[in-house]
Design a protein around this motif. Structure first.
Motif, PDB file in Angstrom:
ATOM      1  N   PHE A 186       0.136   2.351 -42.707  1.00 22.13           N
ATOM      2  CA  PHE A 186       0.385   1.052 -43.335  1.00 22.13           C
ATOM      3  C   PHE A 186       0.613   0.041 -42.233  1.00 22.13           C
ATOM      4  CE2 PHE A 186       3.060  -2.360 -44.866  1.00 22.13           C
ATOM      5  CZ  PHE A 186       2.476  -2.693 -46.071  1.00 22.13           C
ATOM      6  N   LYS A 187      -0.048  -1.098 -42.305  1.00 21.08           N
ATOM      7  CA  LYS A 187       0.077  -2.129 -41.277  1.00 21.08           C
ATOM      8  C   LYS A 187       0.684  -3.394 -41.873  1.00 21.08           C
ATOM      9  CE  LYS A 187      -2.972  -2.659 -38.073  1.00 21.08           C
ATOM     10  NZ  LYS A 187      -4.198  -2.956 -37.301  1.00 21.08           N
ATOM     11  N   THR A 188       1.742  -3.885 -41.230  1.00 17.20           N
ATOM     12  CA  THR A 188       2.317  -5.166 -41.618  1.00 17.20           C
ATOM     13  C   THR A 188       1.276  -6.262 -41.386  1.00 17.20           C
ATOM     14  OG1 THR A 188       4.506  -4.421 -40.920  1.00 17.20           O
ATOM     15  CG2 THR A 188       4.204  -6.790 -41.196  1.00 17.20           C
ATOM     16  N   PRO A 189       0.978  -7.085 -42.385  1.00 18.94           N
ATOM     17  CA  PRO A 189      -0.034  -8.132 -42.202  1.00 18.94           C
ATOM     18  C   PRO A 189       0.492  -9.284 -41.346  1.00 18.94           C
ATOM     19  CG  PRO A 189       0.959  -8.321 -44.373  1.00 18.94           C
ATOM     20  CD  PRO A 189       1.522  -7.066 -43.757  1.00 18.94           C
ATOM     21  N   LEU A 190      -0.438 -10.007 -40.749  1.00 23.29           N
ATOM     22  CA  LEU A 190      -0.148 -11.255 -40.036  1.00 23.29           C
ATOM     23  C   LEU A 190       0.948 -11.102 -38.973  1.00 23.29           C
ATOM     24  CD1 LEU A 190      -0.261 -13.754 -43.054  1.00 23.29           C
ATOM     25  CD2 LEU A 190      -2.078 -13.238 -41.420  1.00 23.29           C
ATOM     26  N   VAL A 191       0.824 -10.039 -38.168  1.00 23.07           N
ATOM     27  CA  VAL A 191       1.737  -9.872 -37.033  1.00 23.07           C
ATOM     28  C   VAL A 191       1.256 -10.755 -35.888  1.00 23.07           C
ATOM     29  CG1 VAL A 191       2.609  -8.211 -35.332  1.00 23.07           C
ATOM     30  CG2 VAL A 191       2.329  -7.519 -37.725  1.00 23.07           C
ATOM     31  N   PRO A 192       2.111 -11.543 -35.238  1.00 24.56           N
ATOM     32  CA  PRO A 192       3.575 -11.529 -35.302  1.00 24.56           C
ATOM     33  C   PRO A 192       4.198 -12.521 -36.282  1.00 24.56           C
ATOM     34  CG  PRO A 192       2.921 -12.897 -33.464  1.00 24.56           C
ATOM     35  CD  PRO A 192       1.636 -12.401 -34.113  1.00 24.56           C
TER      36      PRO A 192
ATOM     37  N   LEU B  13      21.373  -7.448 -39.494  1.00 21.19           N
ATOM     38  CA  LEU B  13      21.098  -7.112 -38.098  1.00 21.19           C
ATOM     39  C   LEU B  13      19.994  -6.058 -38.012  1.00 21.19           C
ATOM     40  CD1 LEU B  13      21.766  -7.457 -35.129  1.00 21.19           C
ATOM     41  CD2 LEU B  13      23.591  -5.770 -35.377  1.00 21.19           C
ATOM     42  N   ALA B  14      20.041  -5.086 -38.925  1.00 23.45           N
ATOM     43  CA  ALA B  14      18.989  -4.069 -38.969  1.00 23.45           C
ATOM     44  C   ALA B  14      17.637  -4.705 -39.278  1.00 23.45           C
ATOM     45  CB  ALA B  14      19.327  -3.003 -40.010  1.00 23.45           C
ATOM     46  N   PHE B  15      17.619  -5.643 -40.237  1.00 25.76           N
ATOM     47  CA  PHE B  15      16.377  -6.330 -40.588  1.00 25.76           C
ATOM     48  C   PHE B  15      15.780  -7.040 -39.377  1.00 25.76           C
ATOM     49  CE2 PHE B  15      17.075  -7.048 -45.460  1.00 25.76           C
ATOM     50  CZ  PHE B  15      17.150  -5.684 -45.625  1.00 25.76           C
ATOM     51  N   VAL B  16      16.637  -7.747 -38.639  1.00 26.93           N
ATOM     52  CA  VAL B  16      16.170  -8.501 -37.477  1.00 26.93           C
ATOM     53  C   VAL B  16      15.530  -7.573 -36.447  1.00 26.93           C
ATOM     54  CG1 VAL B  16      16.931  -9.839 -35.470  1.00 26.93           C
ATOM     55  CG2 VAL B  16      17.771 -10.433 -37.746  1.00 26.93           C
ATOM     56  N   LEU B  17      16.190  -6.461 -36.136  1.00 26.44           N
ATOM     57  CA  LEU B  17      15.695  -5.563 -35.099  1.00 26.44           C
ATOM     58  C   LEU B  17      14.463  -4.780 -35.546  1.00 26.44           C
ATOM     59  CD1 LEU B  17      19.007  -4.289 -33.485  1.00 26.44           C
ATOM     60  CD2 LEU B  17      17.442  -6.044 -32.685  1.00 26.44           C
ATOM     61  N   VAL B  18      14.353  -4.479 -36.843  1.00 26.57           N
ATOM     62  CA  VAL B  18      13.140  -3.821 -37.332  1.00 26.57           C
ATOM     63  C   VAL B  18      11.944  -4.759 -37.206  1.00 26.57           C
ATOM     64  CG1 VAL B  18      11.974  -2.962 -39.404  1.00 26.57           C
ATOM     65  CG2 VAL B  18      14.268  -2.160 -38.854  1.00 26.57           C
TER      66      VAL B  18
ATOM     67  N   ALA C 290      10.948  -8.500 -44.145  1.00 28.47           N
ATOM     68  CA  ALA C 290      11.567  -7.313 -43.554  1.00 28.47           C
ATOM     69  C   ALA C 290      11.002  -6.045 -44.183  1.00 28.47           C
ATOM     70  CB  ALA C 290      13.082  -7.365 -43.742  1.00 28.47           C
ATOM     71  N   GLY C 291      10.740  -6.073 -45.493  1.00 28.35           N
ATOM     72  CA  GLY C 291      10.219  -4.895 -46.186  1.00 28.35           C
ATOM     73  C   GLY C 291       8.861  -4.463 -45.675  1.00 28.35           C
ATOM     74  N   LEU C 292       8.004  -5.413 -45.353  1.00 32.09           N
ATOM     75  CA  LEU C 292       6.685  -5.088 -44.805  1.00 32.09           C
ATOM     76  C   LEU C 292       6.814  -4.416 -43.445  1.00 32.09           C
ATOM     77  CD1 LEU C 292       4.813  -8.364 -45.820  1.00 32.09           C
ATOM     78  CD2 LEU C 292       4.270  -6.067 -46.643  1.00 32.09           C
ATOM     79  N   CYS C 293       7.793  -4.872 -42.647  1.00 31.82           N
ATOM     80  CA  CYS C 293       8.012  -4.253 -41.338  1.00 31.82           C
ATOM     81  C   CYS C 293       8.592  -2.846 -41.487  1.00 31.82           C
ATOM     82  CB  CYS C 293       8.936  -5.123 -40.488  1.00 31.82           C
ATOM     83  SG  CYS C 293       8.242  -6.761 -40.091  1.00 31.82           S
ATOM     84  N   TYR C 294       9.513  -2.684 -42.427  1.00 30.18           N
ATOM     85  CA  TYR C 294      10.060  -1.355 -42.710  1.00 30.18           C
ATOM     86  C   TYR C 294       8.947  -0.403 -43.137  1.00 30.18           C
ATOM     87  CZ  TYR C 294      15.176  -1.698 -42.480  1.00 30.18           C
ATOM     88  OH  TYR C 294      16.475  -1.780 -42.048  1.00 30.18           O
ATOM     89  N   ALA C 295       8.032  -0.896 -43.980  1.00 35.04           N
ATOM     90  CA  ALA C 295       6.965  -0.047 -44.504  1.00 35.04           C
ATOM     91  C   ALA C 295       6.067   0.463 -43.376  1.00 35.04           C
ATOM     92  CB  ALA C 295       6.149  -0.824 -45.530  1.00 35.04           C
TER      93      ALA C 295
END
Length: 494
Positions: A440-446, A417-422, A75-80
């Protein structure tokens, strides 16, 4: 009138660039990291560790922390990524508005109240309890407990709570600090973080000398482990699947997962960061990494100093002080310092929770979804002072008149719930706008977002039925407000 109308990235970025009329940009990367640490290191370190070790994982609670940290990291990588693209206040609410539309954004904003507002109330009640313990219970029971609480004293006289005054005092003090300014709040938070991290490090350093190798053997609780003795004299069995072996480690991870909640609060300060595109990812991931290391070291030393079975009998809240008093002779002073560290930890958690909620309110009000009062800035301090004061009244009612158990795990529902939607939002935005500049790009999406969704959804499902029912009722109330007010006052209604 679409329920899923979106706030375009161009509008969001223009809003972020308009710093003259908005919040002051005063926070550097270290202030952001300190905000994250301030929110994360609190009751979780001193309470959740012993609970997970004593009931489920034993010395392998260190592995539980690693598992929980990995879940948070997804979740932190997605937030970033979102924080670097959309550097304005609002956190997950703003990210959902840009990717999934207004209704989903409202649901997230309403859910964040559970995390921040009720979280602040719950921790302020704990702050009151620990303060009274530190000063020898000199505050009369009636003035530091809810009307729903009562207790017998040593003379068998029944006392009934009236109002929790210490909880109100700490909430008011921190509210006034936030109104004064974010820079001042960050300085105070930085001092608190330094003190409590220093005391944690002192415990790790001194406790290392008192560790016994036998307390770490076996490292993982076996199925035939001898039952532990509970305070009421009955036995606590380790035979169930979730009380030993890898089942216990995974259950322990679910327990300590909530000790990590707070790093997402960093993203609510994006509009007050000096260089948000660079500093926000470092603040979010940096605070998470530092706390993970401290958690692992702390839990390793704690379970090495005292046998994990002691944490069933000695009680969870006082477990650290117990370990020091029982197994570290001549270091009773450290037990007092740990209590002070807990108070410091609670204070910084409350500060960041109040800050995060007021910034979410500020953004929702700026979008027209809440009354204008929530986005009015102080003429001198340029802080959302009306939002802070309204929030103090709202949180104060919970803190003053309800016991800590009532809020329960509702604070965690909003976060998860916030983590899931982010995580879901990152996938949607990658498909919808693949050419967008992402500092900043989240690695290994999706893959990473999907793993984040799975882990956080599992945590939501694992919560008690009554908690899920309460959260559902809360969401129904929120939807009534949206369809009765917010939908018609939204600045996107045209």
């Amino acid at each position: 009138m679409s329920l899923f109308r979106k706030k375009t990235l161009s509008v969001l970025l223009a809003q972020a660039a308009d710093s003259e009329k908005g919040l002051k940009r005063t926070l550097g990367v270290w202030s952001l990291i300190a905000l994250g640490i301030g929110a994360i290191i609190g009751a979780g370190l001193f309470v959740r560790t012993a609970a997970a070790a004593g009931e489920h994982a034993g010395p392998a609670v260190t592995i539980s922390f690693i598992v929980a940290a990995v879940g948070c990291a997804f979740a932190g990588l997605c937030y970033a990524e979102f924080a670097s693209i959309i550097p304005i206040a609002g956190s997950a609410y703003t990210y959902a508005y840009a990717t999934m539309g207004e209704l989903i954004a409202w649901i997230i904003g309403w859910a964040l109240i559970l995390e921040y507002a009720l979280g602040a109330a719950t921790v302020s009640i704990s702050w009151s309890e620990y303060l009274n313990n530190l000063i020898g219970n000199r505050i009369p029971y009636e003035w530091c407990h809810s009307p729903l609480q009562s207790a017998l004293d040593a003379n068998q006289v029944m006392h009934h709570g009236i109002i929790n005054i210490p909880a109100l005092v700490i909430l008011l003090a921190l509210t006034l600090l936030l109104i004064k300014g974010m820079r001042e709040s960050a300085v105070v938070n930085g001092i608190i973080v330094f003190i409590k991290v220093a005391i944690v490090l002192v415990f790790i350093f001194l406790g290392w000398q008192f560790m016994k190798a036998g307390n770490h053997i076996p490292y993982v609780i076996p199925a035939d482990a001898k039952p532990a003795l509970k305070p009421d004299g009955t036995e606590y069995s380790y035979l169930p699947f979730l009380n030993h072996g890898w089942g216990g480690i995974l259950r322990g991870a679910a327990v300590v997962f909530f000790a990590f909640i707070g790093f997402d609060a960093v993203s609510t300060a994006a509009q007050e960061a000096k260089n948000p595109k660079k500093d926000m990812p470092m603040g979010i991931l940096g605070s998470l990494a530092i706390c993970t290391v401290l958690y692992i070291l702390f839990s390793f030393v704690l379970t090495g100093v005292a046998p994990y079975t002691d944490f069933i009998k000695a009680g969870k809240e006082a477990s650290v002080a117990y370990a020091i008093q029982a197994y570290m002779p001549h270091y009773g002073w450290l037990g007092t310092l740990v209590t002070i560290a807990i108070l410091m930890g609670f204070s910084s958690v409350i500060l960041v929770m109040l800050m995060g909620q007021s910034r979410v309110f500020y953004t929702m009000s700026s979008d027209g979804l809440l009354p204008k009062a929530f986005s009015d800035l102080h003429p001198k301090f340029r802080t959302p002072y009306k939002s802070n004061l309204i929030l103090f009244v709202f949180v104060g009612l919970f803190a003053a008149f309800l016991p800590e158990s009532v809020a329960g795990d509702l604070t965690s529902i909003g976060t998860l719930l916030a983590f899931v939607l982010v995580c879901l939002g990152v996938i949607i935005l990658r498909k919808r706008d693949p050419g967008l500049v992402r500092p900043f790009k989240t690695p290994l999406v999706p893959l990473v977002p999907i793993l984040g969704i799975i882990v956080c959804s599992a945590m939501i499902i694992s919560l008690w039925g009554a908690t899920l029912l309460s959260a559902f009722i809360w969401m129904i109330v929120g939807l009534f407000i949206y369809f009765g007010y917010s939908r018609f006052h939204s600045k996107l209604k045209g």
